[in-house]
Write an enzyme that holds these catalytic residues in place. Structure first.
Site, short mmCIF file in Angstrom:
data_model
loop_
_atom_site.label_atom_id
_atom_site.label_comp_id
_atom_site.label_asym_id
_atom_site.label_seq_id
_atom_site.Cartn_x
_atom_site.Cartn_y
_atom_site.Cartn_z
N ASN A 23 -91.30 28.60 62.60
CA ASN A 23 -90.32 29.66 62.79
C ASN A 23 -90.55 30.85 61.87
O ASN A 23 -90.03 31.94 62.13
CB ASN A 23 -88.90 29.10 62.63
CG ASN A 23 -88.52 28.22 63.80
OD1 ASN A 23 -89.23 28.21 64.83
ND2 ASN A 23 -87.43 27.48 63.68
N ARG A 99 -88.70 31.14 73.90
CA ARG A 99 -87.65 32.11 73.67
C ARG A 99 -87.96 33.07 72.52
O ARG A 99 -87.53 34.21 72.52
CB ARG A 99 -86.36 31.33 73.37
CG ARG A 99 -85.17 31.98 73.89
CD ARG A 99 -83.93 31.24 73.51
NE ARG A 99 -82.85 32.20 73.60
CZ ARG A 99 -82.60 33.09 72.67
NH1 ARG A 99 -83.30 33.12 71.57
NH2 ARG A 99 -81.62 33.95 72.84
N CYS A 123 -81.33 28.09 77.21
CA CYS A 123 -82.30 27.01 77.13
C CYS A 123 -81.52 25.71 76.95
O CYS A 123 -80.29 25.70 77.01
CB CYS A 123 -83.30 27.24 76.00
SG CYS A 123 -82.58 27.04 74.40
N ARG A 128 -77.63 30.96 74.27
CA ARG A 128 -78.52 31.77 73.46
C ARG A 128 -78.65 33.23 73.91
O ARG A 128 -79.72 33.68 74.35
CB ARG A 128 -79.88 31.09 73.34
CG ARG A 128 -79.75 29.67 72.81
CD ARG A 128 -81.05 29.06 72.48
NE ARG A 128 -81.60 29.59 71.25
CZ ARG A 128 -82.79 29.26 70.78
NH1 ARG A 128 -83.53 28.40 71.43
NH2 ARG A 128 -83.23 29.77 69.66
N ASP A 330 -81.40 22.70 62.84
CA ASP A 330 -82.68 22.10 63.26
C ASP A 330 -82.91 20.72 62.64
O ASP A 330 -83.92 20.07 62.93
CB ASP A 330 -83.85 23.04 62.92
CG ASP A 330 -83.83 24.30 63.77
OD1 ASP A 330 -83.09 24.34 64.77
OD2 ASP A 330 -84.54 25.27 63.42
N ARG A 422 -94.30 21.42 70.54
CA ARG A 422 -94.00 22.84 70.29
C ARG A 422 -93.80 23.08 68.80
O ARG A 422 -94.00 24.19 68.31
CB ARG A 422 -92.72 23.25 71.02
CG ARG A 422 -92.86 23.19 72.51
CD ARG A 422 -91.60 23.66 73.16
NE ARG A 422 -91.18 24.91 72.57
CZ ARG A 422 -89.97 25.43 72.68
NH1 ARG A 422 -89.06 24.82 73.37
NH2 ARG A 422 -89.68 26.58 72.11
#
Ligand code: EPZ
Length: 445
Positions: A23, A99, A123, A128, A330, A422
């Site tokens: 991220n 995204r 999503c 979002r 997360d 991912r």
């Protein structure tokens, strides 16, 4: 499609080194659009989302090259260079796969004067919206409209302004990244109030400053940016992934293991470590000193080599996810897996993405005792979990299920690990190196 087959019950032991942050890396890569000089990023994780961003940047005239190990290169080094400043279209076909593609909006608009970026849409973890991104850019003078599912943004030169980025669920991480990346080339001073304080925002500010930007206050709710006329190339080390680190800490804890974690950004995990201490899981610094690089102030946050030590009995706790420095959303699925085995009732409340509970139904299939009421889940600890075939269409939910599988009796098959890929670089290899019985298999769709 790949699946993980996990035979639970092994205590994890050994060492694992944390990779660079996904991220953090995604907006850092998008920042390469802000200059025509090369940007070199070290410690870039090898992940599907990173490949998608590289692919998107290529369509935008920005070449992205990873080091080739066959030629002696470092596969975690990526060099990016914008060589053609004319493309402005981020196509739906790429944006719908990731995204975070929205990160190119600010850089394209401020450097090229226009952007046509597919609206990312919702999503699996919720709706979002991107309204805060758009409102922020409008405050800097951008003309924004929607056309056939695309955000169309135009501005001759953005103008600095005061922008408030707070929303119903707190600030926005990628919105702050977009605004900061846009404001660096705007005319005059921009003040972002209620900015996201996440370490990934700080890392982006560090790269932008290395490129010649003038930014103060990143990591606090007020960021001040004085626009400059141009930015230049830079070399930057991506921060370690705090979520990957938190996931491995909990993997060690849920198996009652003994794991040494290198490159662990403890400073960025304060809230998670606070909850884990209450649960009975603690981190001990192995050598008492920050890792090389951190000591020299080269990486932020401070990283350490730590050992995960846990008491056998896990205590129940309350967890509320919040923007940084609060407990990260997360890591919510992973701590839920851990608390399924605690000695009593825990409560988990999700304040960032109130519907981010895809793992709940799957954990129930493994014998967990969970009651969901809106954004809150009551977790009643059970003596053991039992293996089952499970699946979750969200990266972190899938990570939670892998952790549950490591501790469960019998075999757990986590389907569609496509989602895990991912955000975790060869997770099964890292876990196997720690002694887990886990393998990747290919199952026909
Ligand atoms: C980032 O997403 C992360 N993604 C997410 O990680 C993470 O869960 C999230 O921040 C929160 O920490 C990347 O960095 C690529 P937000 P982001 O905008 O920036 C609402 C993972 O698993 N909101 O900070 O898109 C939003 O709906 C991923 O690695 C608005 O209302 O999240 C949410 O409730 C998943 N309007 C809250 O704000 C907006 O314009 C925070 O979202 C933008 C957001």
């Amino acid at each position: 499609m790949d699946a993980f087959v996990v035979r639970g019950g092994r205590r994890l032991r050994g060492r694992v080194k944390i990779n660079g942050s996904k991220n953090a890396a995604l907006p850092l890569m998008a920042a390469a659009l802000l200059t025509d000089e090369p940007i070199t990023l070290e410690n870039v994780p090898n992940l599907r989302d990173i490949a998608s961003m590289a692919n998107l940047l290529e369509t935008l005239g920005c070449q992205a090259h990873r080091g080739d190990p066959a030629a002696g290169g470092d596969p975690h080094r990526m060099t990016l260079q914008a060589t053609d400043a004319s493309p402005c279209l981020a196509h739906y076909d790429i944006v719908r796969t990731m995204r975070a593609s929205i990160c190119v909006l600010g850089p394209l608009l401020t450097k090229r004067g226009r952007a046509r970026v597919s609206m990312p849409g919702g999503c699996n973890i919720g709706d979002r919206p991107v309204d805060l991104h758009l409102r922020g850019l409008q405050a800097l003078g951008a003309q924004i409209s929607l056309d056939e599912g695309y955000i169309v943004a135009e501005a001759r030169r953005l103008k600095g302004a005061k922008v408030f980025l707070g929303g119903t669920f707190g600030s926005t991480v990628l919105g702050t990244a977009n605004l900061m990346s846009a404001a660096v080339l705007a005319e005059g001073t921009t003040v972002i109030e209620s900015a996201a304080c996440e370490p990934e925002v700080v890392d982006l500010a560090r790269l932008l400053c290395a490129m010649g930007a003038r930014i103060r206050g990143a990591g606090s709710p007020r960021i001040t940016i004085e626009g400059v006329d141009r930015l230049h190339g830079a070399h930057h080390q991506v921060i370690p992934d705090r979520i990957e680190a938190g996931t491995f800490i909990m993997a060690a804890a849920i198996t009652n293991g003994d794991v040494v974690i290198e490159n662990c950004p403890t400073d960025a995990l304060t809230a998670a470590l606070d909850r884990l201490t209450e649960v009975g899981v603690e981190l001990e610094p192995v050598d008492g000193s920050p890792d090389a690089g951190a000591a020299a102030g080269e990486v932020d946050p401070i990283c350490q080599t730590v050992r995960v030590a846990s008491t056998r009995r896990l205590q129940p706790v309350q967890v509320v996810t919040q923007p940084h420095p609060g407990f990260p959303t997360d890591l919510q699925a992973q701590i839920m897996a851990l608390l399924c085995l605690a000695d009593g009732n825990s409560m988990i409340t999700e304040k960032i993405f109130p519907d981010r509970f895809l793992h709940v139904a799957e954990l129930l299939r493994m014998g967990a005792r969970l009651i969901r009421n809106g954004p809150t889940v009551l977790v009643t600890g059970v003596h053991h979990l039992v293996g089952a075939p499970v699946m979750a269409s969200d990266l972190r939910a899938s990570a939670g299920l892998v952790l549950a599988g490591l501790a469960a009796r019998g075999t757990t098959t986590v389907n569609r690990v496509y989602h895990l890929d991912r955000g975790y670089e060869m997770m099964e290899v890292a876990l196997r190196n720690l002694g887990a019985d886990i393998e990747r298999i290919n199952v026909s769709a």
